[in-house]
Design a protein around this motif. Sequence first.
Motif, mmCIF file in Angstrom:
data_model
loop_
_atom_site.group_PDB
_atom_site.id
_atom_site.type_symbol
_atom_site.label_atom_id
_atom_site.label_comp_id
_atom_site.label_asym_id
_atom_site.label_seq_id
_atom_site.Cartn_x
_atom_site.Cartn_y
_atom_site.Cartn_z
ATOM 1 N N LYS A 137 -0.726 12.462 2.265
ATOM 2 C CA LYS A 137 -0.225 13.085 3.618
ATOM 3 C C LYS A 137 0.154 14.126 2.380
ATOM 4 N N GLU A 138 -1.249 14.964 2.967
ATOM 5 C CA GLU A 138 -1.384 16.847 2.288
ATOM 6 C C GLU A 138 -0.568 17.412 3.081
ATOM 7 N N SER A 139 0.474 18.419 2.293
ATOM 8 C CA SER A 139 1.538 18.784 2.899
ATOM 9 C C SER A 139 2.162 20.410 2.082
ATOM 10 N N THR A 140 0.511 20.646 1.375
ATOM 11 C CA THR A 140 0.301 22.048 0.775
ATOM 12 C C THR A 140 0.416 23.204 0.807
ATOM 13 N N ARG A 141 0.056 22.711 2.481
ATOM 14 C CA ARG A 141 -0.604 24.174 3.187
ATOM 15 C C ARG A 141 -1.078 25.102 3.023
ATOM 16 N N ASP A 142 -2.464 24.189 2.212
ATOM 17 C CA ASP A 142 -3.784 24.904 2.244
ATOM 18 C C ASP A 142 -4.695 24.120 2.692
ATOM 19 N N PHE A 149 -9.541 7.849 -0.633
ATOM 20 C CA PHE A 149 -7.891 8.161 -0.058
ATOM 21 C C PHE A 149 -8.716 8.802 2.141
ATOM 22 N N ALA A 150 -7.279 7.795 2.143
ATOM 23 C CA ALA A 150 -7.571 8.598 3.429
ATOM 24 C C ALA A 150 -6.320 9.994 3.262
ATOM 25 N N ILE A 151 -5.994 10.263 4.200
ATOM 26 C CA ILE A 151 -5.512 11.776 4.466
ATOM 27 C C ILE A 151 -5.430 12.274 5.756
ATOM 28 N N LEU A 152 -3.875 12.766 5.584
ATOM 29 C CA LEU A 152 -2.269 12.131 6.947
ATOM 30 C C LEU A 152 -2.184 14.472 6.238
ATOM 31 N N CYS A 153 -2.640 14.607 7.511
ATOM 32 C CA CYS A 153 -1.732 16.067 8.004
ATOM 33 C C CYS A 153 -0.090 15.949 7.537
ATOM 34 N N GLY A 154 0.007 16.685 6.948
ATOM 35 C CA GLY A 154 1.747 16.362 6.709
ATOM 36 C C GLY A 154 2.446 17.693 6.950
ATOM 37 N N PRO A 163 0.868 -0.820 0.049
ATOM 38 C CA PRO A 163 -0.357 0.438 0.133
ATOM 39 C C PRO A 163 1.438 1.857 -0.211
ATOM 40 N N ILE A 164 0.306 2.365 -0.591
ATOM 41 C CA ILE A 164 0.964 3.913 -1.077
ATOM 42 C C ILE A 164 0.248 4.604 -0.600
ATOM 43 N N MET A 165 1.015 5.734 -0.026
ATOM 44 C CA MET A 165 0.948 6.861 0.663
ATOM 45 C C MET A 165 1.425 8.184 -0.351
ATOM 46 N N ILE A 166 0.226 8.794 -0.793
ATOM 47 C CA ILE A 166 1.375 9.918 -1.615
ATOM 48 C C ILE A 166 1.545 11.502 -1.174
ATOM 49 N N TYR A 167 2.942 11.250 -0.869
ATOM 50 C CA TYR A 167 3.440 12.611 -0.067
ATOM 51 C C TYR A 167 3.025 13.679 -1.553
ATOM 52 N N ASN A 168 1.706 14.327 -0.826
ATOM 53 C CA ASN A 168 2.395 15.598 -1.282
ATOM 54 C C ASN A 168 2.433 17.499 -1.076
#
Length: 304
Positions: A164-169, A184-189, A132-137
């Motif tokens: 991994k949501e790291s857009t800062r938005d 998609f699961a969302i994890l704050c980065g 399984p994969i988590m995309i690091y954005n």
Amino acid sequence: MGIQWSGVMPAVTTKFTNEDTLDLVNFEKNIKAQVEAGVSGIILGGTLGEASTLTQNEKKILIEKTVEIVQKKIPVIINIAEQSTKDAIEAARLAKEYGAQGLMMLPPMRYKADSRETVVYFKKVANSTPLPIMIYNNPVDYGIEVTLDMLAELAECENIQAVKESTRDISNVTRMRNRFGDRFAILCGVDTLALESILMGADGWVAGLVCAFPAETVAICNLAKAGKIKEAITIYRWFLPLLELDISTKLVQNIKLAEVATGIGTENVREPRLPLAGEERNRVLAIINEGLKSRPILPDYKNL
């Protein structure tokens, strides 16, 4: 082992000895502290893990050691940050061979791939592995944004399960939920946006200061997800000056200094990084010491 992409997943630091070899004694001490605090998984080889300086054999040792320490209680995930698709596919193969249960993946390094190239890159790696994969954005630090349209294409790959949501938005969490629901699961980065992200529907938190303060980090996440918002905010307000040490080019040195202060790490970094010195070190120490002086008493956050 299937992965529940939720809760707190530490992006752990890599521990080094004074001789610049892996310090597995302090590494084990830190991982055990994370497990005891109730984290949901361990992520190796990210930015905090100084991945770009690690050899393939060191990554192998870290994966195998972490798998041994956690004893199947939680999954072990390793970051993939490669320059070519071929190398990323090989990294995924080796990760599985060494015992990792999941991958966190950045877009291609150095070359600024366009949307089509980035999607093909992720798809080819995903199709090469059962993990399984988590995309690091993280377009702020790595220059490529994984847009919602790109995620729509990546949804074809069943093993791409999380972002991994790291857009800062902060509104991006809502945009993803509106478009994809729970696909998609969302994890704050981003440490300084973690509570806000969870309150807006994120499933969890890929955390940095958790390396030094595991219990406080998990407490915030658990309280927020249990609807105990006031309690979570109280701890989060105390934590924020420390969390801001994560949004810095010296985040590795900052967080390792905090690990020393809480007794679960050392300052050793791998060159060209150097430990903090002078006024910069004094400033960071003042923040850490102030946090330690007012460290909150935590509720029974494990049994909510």
